[in-house]
Design a protein around this motif. Structure first.
Motif, PDB file in Angstrom:
ATOM      1  N   MET A   1      31.071  27.675  42.657  1.00 36.26           N
ATOM      2  CA  MET A   1      31.350  26.734  41.571  1.00 36.26           C
ATOM      3  C   MET A   1      32.610  25.920  41.828  1.00 36.26           C
ATOM      4  SD  MET A   1      30.614  28.960  38.209  1.00 36.26           S
ATOM      5  CE  MET A   1      29.548  30.346  38.240  1.00 36.26           C
ATOM      6  N   GLN A   2      33.020  25.779  43.061  1.00 35.74           N
ATOM      7  CA  GLN A   2      34.288  25.133  43.395  1.00 35.74           C
ATOM      8  C   GLN A   2      34.427  23.719  42.840  1.00 35.74           C
ATOM      9  OE1 GLN A   2      37.057  26.342  44.687  1.00 35.74           O
ATOM     10  NE2 GLN A   2      36.086  28.344  44.744  1.00 35.74           N
ATOM     11  N   GLY A   3      33.405  22.905  42.924  1.00 33.14           N
ATOM     12  CA  GLY A   3      33.538  21.504  42.512  1.00 33.14           C
ATOM     13  C   GLY A   3      33.261  21.259  41.042  1.00 33.14           C
ATOM     14  N   LEU A   4      32.943  22.287  40.285  1.00 29.16           N
ATOM     15  CA  LEU A   4      32.560  22.104  38.883  1.00 29.16           C
ATOM     16  C   LEU A   4      33.771  21.953  37.965  1.00 29.16           C
ATOM     17  CD1 LEU A   4      29.719  24.763  38.519  1.00 29.16           C
ATOM     18  CD2 LEU A   4      29.469  22.300  38.792  1.00 29.16           C
ATOM     19  N   ASP A   5      33.524  21.302  36.854  1.00 33.22           N
ATOM     20  CA  ASP A   5      34.516  21.180  35.803  1.00 33.22           C
ATOM     21  C   ASP A   5      34.828  22.589  35.281  1.00 33.22           C
ATOM     22  OD1 ASP A   5      36.102  19.786  33.847  1.00 33.22           O
ATOM     23  OD2 ASP A   5      34.508  20.225  32.390  1.00 33.22           O
ATOM     24  N   THR A   6      36.044  22.806  34.839  1.00 32.69           N
ATOM     25  CA  THR A   6      36.481  24.123  34.372  1.00 32.69           C
ATOM     26  C   THR A   6      35.627  24.627  33.211  1.00 32.69           C
ATOM     27  OG1 THR A   6      38.730  23.569  35.040  1.00 32.69           O
ATOM     28  CG2 THR A   6      38.463  25.459  33.606  1.00 32.69           C
ATOM     29  N   VAL A   7      35.285  23.747  32.298  1.00 34.87           N
ATOM     30  CA  VAL A   7      34.481  24.154  31.136  1.00 34.87           C
ATOM     31  C   VAL A   7      33.100  24.627  31.585  1.00 34.87           C
ATOM     32  CG1 VAL A   7      33.417  23.329  28.995  1.00 34.87           C
ATOM     33  CG2 VAL A   7      35.722  22.595  29.595  1.00 34.87           C
ATOM     34  N   VAL A   8      32.494  23.906  32.511  1.00 33.06           N
ATOM     35  CA  VAL A   8      31.165  24.271  33.017  1.00 33.06           C
ATOM     36  C   VAL A   8      31.244  25.588  33.778  1.00 33.06           C
ATOM     37  CG1 VAL A   8      29.292  23.571  34.558  1.00 33.06           C
ATOM     38  CG2 VAL A   8      30.405  21.876  33.108  1.00 33.06           C
ATOM     39  N   ALA A   9      32.241  25.717  34.636  1.00 33.93           N
ATOM     40  CA  ALA A   9      32.401  26.948  35.405  1.00 33.93           C
ATOM     41  C   ALA A   9      32.617  28.145  34.479  1.00 33.93           C
ATOM     42  CB  ALA A   9      33.576  26.818  36.375  1.00 33.93           C
ATOM     43  N   LYS A  10      33.408  27.960  33.460  1.00 34.52           N
ATOM     44  CA  LYS A  10      33.686  29.035  32.500  1.00 34.52           C
ATOM     45  C   LYS A  10      32.396  29.465  31.793  1.00 34.52           C
ATOM     46  CE  LYS A  10      37.198  30.151  29.095  1.00 34.52           C
ATOM     47  NZ  LYS A  10      38.388  29.651  28.404  1.00 34.52           N
ATOM     48  N   ARG A  11      31.627  28.483  31.343  1.00 31.83           N
ATOM     49  CA  ARG A  11      30.372  28.775  30.652  1.00 31.83           C
ATOM     50  C   ARG A  11      29.401  29.524  31.571  1.00 31.83           C
ATOM     51  NH1 ARG A  11      28.386  23.692  29.597  1.00 31.83           N
ATOM     52  NH2 ARG A  11      27.071  23.831  31.435  1.00 31.83           N
ATOM     53  N   ARG A  12      29.299  29.087  32.809  1.00 33.40           N
ATOM     54  CA  ARG A  12      28.383  29.740  33.754  1.00 33.40           C
ATOM     55  C   ARG A  12      28.839  31.155  34.106  1.00 33.40           C
ATOM     56  NH1 ARG A  12      26.465  24.939  37.900  1.00 33.40           N
ATOM     57  NH2 ARG A  12      25.536  23.633  36.279  1.00 33.40           N
ATOM     58  N   LEU A  13      30.149  31.335  34.269  1.00 31.01           N
ATOM     59  CA  LEU A  13      30.662  32.682  34.545  1.00 31.01           C
ATOM     60  C   LEU A  13      30.417  33.619  33.371  1.00 31.01           C
ATOM     61  CD1 LEU A  13      34.058  32.206  36.414  1.00 31.01           C
ATOM     62  CD2 LEU A  13      32.026  33.384  37.231  1.00 31.01           C
ATOM     63  N   TYR A  14      30.660  33.121  32.144  1.00 31.34           N
ATOM     64  CA  TYR A  14      30.385  33.939  30.955  1.00 31.34           C
ATOM     65  C   TYR A  14      28.932  34.396  30.964  1.00 31.34           C
ATOM     66  CZ  TYR A  14      34.566  33.626  27.995  1.00 31.34           C
ATOM     67  OH  TYR A  14      35.812  33.772  27.459  1.00 31.34           O
ATOM     68  N   GLY A  15      28.018  33.461  31.206  1.00 33.99           N
ATOM     69  CA  GLY A  15      26.588  33.780  31.202  1.00 33.99           C
ATOM     70  C   GLY A  15      26.201  34.764  32.297  1.00 33.99           C
ATOM     71  N   ALA A  16      26.713  34.534  33.503  1.00 33.60           N
ATOM     72  CA  ALA A  16      26.369  35.406  34.630  1.00 33.60           C
ATOM     73  C   ALA A  16      26.865  36.832  34.393  1.00 33.60           C
ATOM     74  CB  ALA A  16      26.953  34.847  35.928  1.00 33.60           C
ATOM     75  N   LEU A  17      28.079  36.959  33.898  1.00 35.22           N
ATOM     76  CA  LEU A  17      28.626  38.299  33.643  1.00 35.22           C
ATOM     77  C   LEU A  17      27.909  38.984  32.472  1.00 35.22           C
ATOM     78  CD1 LEU A  17      32.378  37.481  34.213  1.00 35.22           C
ATOM     79  CD2 LEU A  17      31.032  39.114  35.533  1.00 35.22           C
ATOM     80  N   ALA A  18      27.577  38.232  31.454  1.00 36.51           N
ATOM     81  CA  ALA A  18      26.862  38.812  30.305  1.00 36.51           C
ATOM     82  C   ALA A  18      25.475  39.292  30.731  1.00 36.51           C
ATOM     83  CB  ALA A  18      26.757  37.797  29.182  1.00 36.51           C
ATOM     84  N   ARG A  19      24.795  38.519  31.582  1.00 41.20           N
ATOM     85  CA  ARG A  19      23.472  38.938  32.062  1.00 41.20           C
ATOM     86  C   ARG A  19      23.547  40.199  32.908  1.00 41.20           C
ATOM     87  NH1 ARG A  19      23.003  33.443  32.357  1.00 41.20           N
ATOM     88  NH2 ARG A  19      23.572  33.351  34.557  1.00 41.20           N
ATOM     89  N   ARG A  20      24.682  40.451  33.513  1.00 46.06           N
ATOM     90  CA  ARG A  20      24.863  41.677  34.304  1.00 46.06           C
ATOM     91  C   ARG A  20      25.264  42.861  33.437  1.00 46.06           C
ATOM     92  NH1 ARG A  20      25.301  42.359  39.796  1.00 46.06           N
ATOM     93  NH2 ARG A  20      24.241  40.664  40.826  1.00 46.06           N
TER      94      ARG A  20
END
Length: 183
Positions: free
Chosen positions: A140-159
């Motif tokens: 997620m290096q090139g992503l906006d911080t808000v987008v990266a944060k949202r995706r990380l939240y989702g990925a960790l919650a799914r785990r």
């Protein structure tokens, strides 16, 4: 139509075959099913029970065989749950919620699952989440911080990580990613 001189024998269904077996044959049939499953990995008693029931093994044969397997130590739900929790925490990097659901799907009793999950150090779960999030952040290096944060939240919650662990780890990983002295 061609005549070959032979006719097909009627095929017996598995239920007819099992019913036609004697008690010793049924026990041997169930034993082969259980040992074939146990060859690949450890199983809970409920997983074995379901597999034998699918093959229409009578309930009393299933119970007798499971009793024997537990007596010799081939089936042990407590050891199975502990091993699965350790593997999922340290290797697969899963959270407690995901592991609890997996144990439930494998038929491990809730009290046994709770006992196995209680042995997990919260620091181990935090480290598993941190390791996963750090690895995920690389993509997620090139992503906006808000987008990266949202995706990380989702990925960790799914785990299966809890919201407090997710919040802590996401903030930590995003801070590390924004650190200008990390070059």
């Amino acid at each position: 139509m061609c005549q070959t001189g032979w006719t097909r024998k009627p095929v017996k269904s598995i239920s007819e075959k099992v019913e036609a077996m004697g008690r010793d044959e049924q026990l041997e049939f169930a034993r082969r099913i259980a040992l074939n499953l146990l060859e690949t990995r450890a199983r809970s008693s409920e997983e074995l029970r379901r597999a034998m029931a699918r093959k229409l093994v009578p309930e009393e044969i299933i119970e007798e065989l499971l009793g024997r397997l537990e007596a010799v130590g081939l089936v042990d739900d407590e050891a199975f749950a502990t091993a699965l929790v350790n593997t999922r925490t340290k290797v697969a990097r899963r959270g407690a919620r995901h592991i609890r659901q997996e144990l439930r799907s494998k038929g491990v009793p809730d009290d046994v699952a709770a006992e196995a999950l209680a042995a997990v150090d919260p620091e181990d779960e935090l480290e598993a989440a941190r390791t996963f999030a750090t690895k995920k952040m690389r993509s997620m290096q090139g992503l906006d911080t808000v987008v990266a944060k949202r995706r990380l939240y989702g990925a960790l919650a799914r785990r299966g990580f809890g919201s407090d662990v997710v919040r802590c780890v996401v903030d930590e990983v995003l801070l590390e990613a924004d650190d200008p002295f990390d070059e």
